[in-house]
Design an enzyme around this catalytic site. Structure first.
Site, short mmCIF file in Angstrom:
data_model
loop_
_atom_site.label_atom_id
_atom_site.label_comp_id
_atom_site.label_asym_id
_atom_site.label_seq_id
_atom_site.Cartn_x
_atom_site.Cartn_y
_atom_site.Cartn_z
N ARG A 100 40.83 54.12 44.38
CA ARG A 100 39.75 53.05 43.68
C ARG A 100 38.99 53.34 44.66
O ARG A 100 38.41 53.79 45.25
CB ARG A 100 40.07 51.80 44.48
CG ARG A 100 39.16 50.78 44.88
CD ARG A 100 39.87 49.45 45.67
NE ARG A 100 40.35 48.53 44.16
CZ ARG A 100 40.59 47.19 44.21
NH1 ARG A 100 40.41 46.32 45.41
NH2 ARG A 100 41.33 46.35 43.48
N HIS A 127 37.54 48.26 35.78
CA HIS A 127 39.33 47.74 36.57
C HIS A 127 40.46 47.58 35.13
O HIS A 127 40.95 46.13 35.14
CB HIS A 127 39.17 46.23 37.25
CG HIS A 127 40.04 46.01 38.40
ND1 HIS A 127 40.92 46.65 38.26
CD2 HIS A 127 40.20 44.91 39.06
CE1 HIS A 127 42.22 46.52 39.49
NE2 HIS A 127 41.70 45.08 39.94
N GLN A 130 44.14 45.34 36.09
CA GLN A 130 43.94 44.55 36.15
C GLN A 130 43.68 43.33 34.76
O GLN A 130 44.57 42.58 34.94
CB GLN A 130 42.18 44.23 36.66
CG GLN A 130 42.57 41.94 36.93
CD GLN A 130 43.24 41.70 37.84
OE1 GLN A 130 43.08 42.20 39.46
NE2 GLN A 130 44.05 41.01 37.26
#
Ligand code: CP
Ligand code: NVA
Length: 303
Positions: A100, A127, A130
């Site tokens: 990240r 992301h 996600q």
């Protein structure tokens, strides 16, 4: 598929396979209890995290693997030593790198010098873990995700971009409803549109909530992403009409709510709907673990 850096690495079949594997991991955990036995994964974080940090750590444990967490005390990548050396060193010990980072370029640099798979667990532009958890959640609630009409509402950001890419690959309808001046990145939109032209997906951006009447799902995120120091007061008035609340559900007929979290109750979403029957938000958070396990198993298979 060797890595997951943007989501653009996935074919439609690979995305569908990941969702199917994620569901199987969720339904049959004992079957996979030793799937990562003897494997180590470095998870490194330049930014804060609850869901990503915990779901990777516990998820790896559930597969019999070992997670090594490097936190923000290491500072921004590239300060103490070059990203190149960071990646080359970790590759000698670990079987996978989850990162990240602030800047997408750091992920690309890490991947260039890593000999093990790299997974982007959020950067300024993407992301992908996600978005895959989100489509897995949709596939648990809708027979065919390509028929789902998903409206993302709020700031055009990393989450929006990844929903566009995953939606475009899977053939879904994804519309981002963003305040003026907060639209998603034009180049990423173009890439998603190009994928959509092949898959039959519909990818659009609008400022007008009227455009999402009849949609199935509304999706929210924080109005200010990590790394954005804009004072809330400066944007609050502009974003309040884009709040997820009962009025929005009534006006659009939308049945389900997703939110990647962290949620800001009373700002990007109201408590009544976040805790209400339309919310799939905590299933979605749980599914982060299952889809990430599917991603790790797929990328480390045979290595
Ligand atoms: N949705 C998500 O990535 O949450 P964290 O920032 O807490 O990891
Ligand atoms: N857009 C948000 C997502 C947090 C999971 C951020 O980047 O902070």
């Amino acid at each position: 598929m060797e890595n997951l850096l943007t989501g653009l690495e996935m074919t439609q079949q690979e995305a569908l396979d990941l969702i199917a594997l994620g569901k199987d991991l969720k339904a049959n955990p004992t079957k996979y209890a030793q799937a990562l036995a003897g494997k180590s994964v470095v998870t490194l974080f330049e930014k804060q995290s609850l869901r990503t940090r915990v779901t990777f750590d516990i998820g790896i444990h559930k597969l019999g693997g070992h997670a090594v967490y490097l936190d923000q005390a290491n500072g921004e990548m590239g300060q103490r030593e070059d990203v190149k050396d960071f990646a080359a060193n970790i590759s000698r010990w670990a079987d996978c790198i989850v990162a990240r980072v602030y800047d997408h370029k750091t992920i690309l640099e890490m991947n260039k010098y890593s000999s093990v798979p790299v997974i982007n667990s959020l950067c300024d532009l993407y992301h992908p873990c996600q978005a895959m958890a989100d489509f897995m959640t949709l596939s648990q609630n809708y027979d065919d995700v390509s028929q789902v009409k998903l409206a993302y509402i709020g700031d055009g950001n990393n989450v929006t971009h990844s929903l566009f890419i995953a939606g475009a690959i899977l053939g879904a309808t994804v519309t981002a409803v963003c305040p003026i001046g907060h639209s998603p990145d034009a180049q990423i939109l173009k890439k998603a549109e190009a994928l959509a032209a092949k898959s039959g997906a519909t990818i659009t951006v609008t400022n007008n909530i009227e455009d999402i009447k009849g949609y199935d799902v509304v999706y929210g995120d924080t109005w200010l992403s990590m790394g954005d120091d804009t004072p809330l007061e400066q944007i609050k008035e502009k974003f309040m009409p884009y709040q997820i609340n009962q009025e929005l559900l009534d006006a659009t007929g939308i049945q389900h709510i997703l939110h990647c979290q962290p949620a800001h109750r009373g700002l990007d979403i109201t408590s009544d709907v976040m805790d209400g029957p339309a919310s799939l938000i905590f299933d979605q958070a749980e599914n982060r673990m299952h889809i990430q396990n599917a991603i790790m198993l797929t990328l480390m298979k045979g290595k």
